[in-house]
Design an enzyme around this catalytic site. Sequence first.
Site, short mmCIF file in Angstrom:
data_model
loop_
_atom_site.label_atom_id
_atom_site.label_comp_id
_atom_site.label_asym_id
_atom_site.label_seq_id
_atom_site.Cartn_x
_atom_site.Cartn_y
_atom_site.Cartn_z
N ILE A 30 81.33 55.43 66.77
CA ILE A 30 81.52 56.37 65.16
C ILE A 30 81.55 57.56 64.72
CG2 ILE A 30 80.46 56.10 62.92
CD1 ILE A 30 78.58 54.13 64.24
N LYS A 31 82.38 57.81 64.90
CA LYS A 31 83.02 59.44 64.38
C LYS A 31 82.17 59.97 63.46
CE LYS A 31 85.78 63.59 64.69
NZ LYS A 31 85.71 63.86 66.74
N CYS A 32 81.40 59.74 63.04
CA CYS A 32 80.35 60.63 61.73
C CYS A 32 79.74 61.90 61.73
CB CYS A 32 79.62 59.18 60.91
SG CYS A 32 77.78 59.28 62.13
#
Length: 308
Positions: free
Chosen positions: A159-161
């Site tokens: 997850i690119k958060c």
Amino acid sequence: MKYDMENRKIWFKGEMLNIKDAKIPVMSPTSQFGLNVFEGIPCYWNDEEKQLYAFRLKAHFDRLFCSAKLMELNVSYTREDLKKALVEAIKANEYQEDLSVRQTLFADGFGSWSSTGPVGMFVAPVPKNKTSAEYNKKGLHCCVTSWRRISEEILSPRIKCGANYINSRMGQREALRNGYDTCVFLNEAGKVAEGPGSCIFIVKDKTLITPCLTDNVLESITRDSIIKIARSMSIPFVERTIDRTELYACDEAFLCGSAMEITPVLSIDRYVPGTGKKGELTRDLHLAYLDVVRGKTKEWNHWITPIY
């Protein structure tokens, strides 16, 4: 570039605004908890064609929507909305240079860390030479950080958060504090994972090696591009788990990412790969990559999208 960095135009919730006028509530979930997902989309200027190319838009948008799904954000924007906003933000600033375009979906309003919306979006182009210092160096001196990389069991690196990057911050700040340019993370098993905001490759006996995606590695689009380009160049390649001491004994090493491109590692914990200079395979891959992203290699033109 029509505007300076402090007064550039960004796309913000459907409007083109001076960056100083783009406001998010201080109590919003994105402000309080880093509840956002984002992409850094590289765009490259081809001076001969007077054209700016966005690199692998579909792959970036696929990953953005996957991140939003895993974070359970209720996104109303479509792929066409994303592309239109990106193009408008770049054109509004009249950019004719290499860029890293931050495209972010964020939890707006006054909810909590469990909110699913409302979801806003901003698109903020950044000239590549204005990105982080480690993204603009010709070579990097790295350490293996004492902080471990986040894992699938804690907060998935898939997850690119925004919240994920606090893990990267801890390693990067430790590296800078101790006199290095950046760091390399190990995973919970003590195996090599990646850098803060970058993936790692090593070269041993003319073979290109990188950790598996299941070694707590972001599903990096640059990583995937390098693997495919390397295979087209008939460079021997292996994807496998890497031990820490292999970093010290390798012939070449480099970090890669959308903003970093391909940057050679000159030392790791003061161990020097090869000659301590940019290696031959690293150089060849970087040159090939730059030709691809600038639209100079026709077989890869399905990866680029003209802006103008």
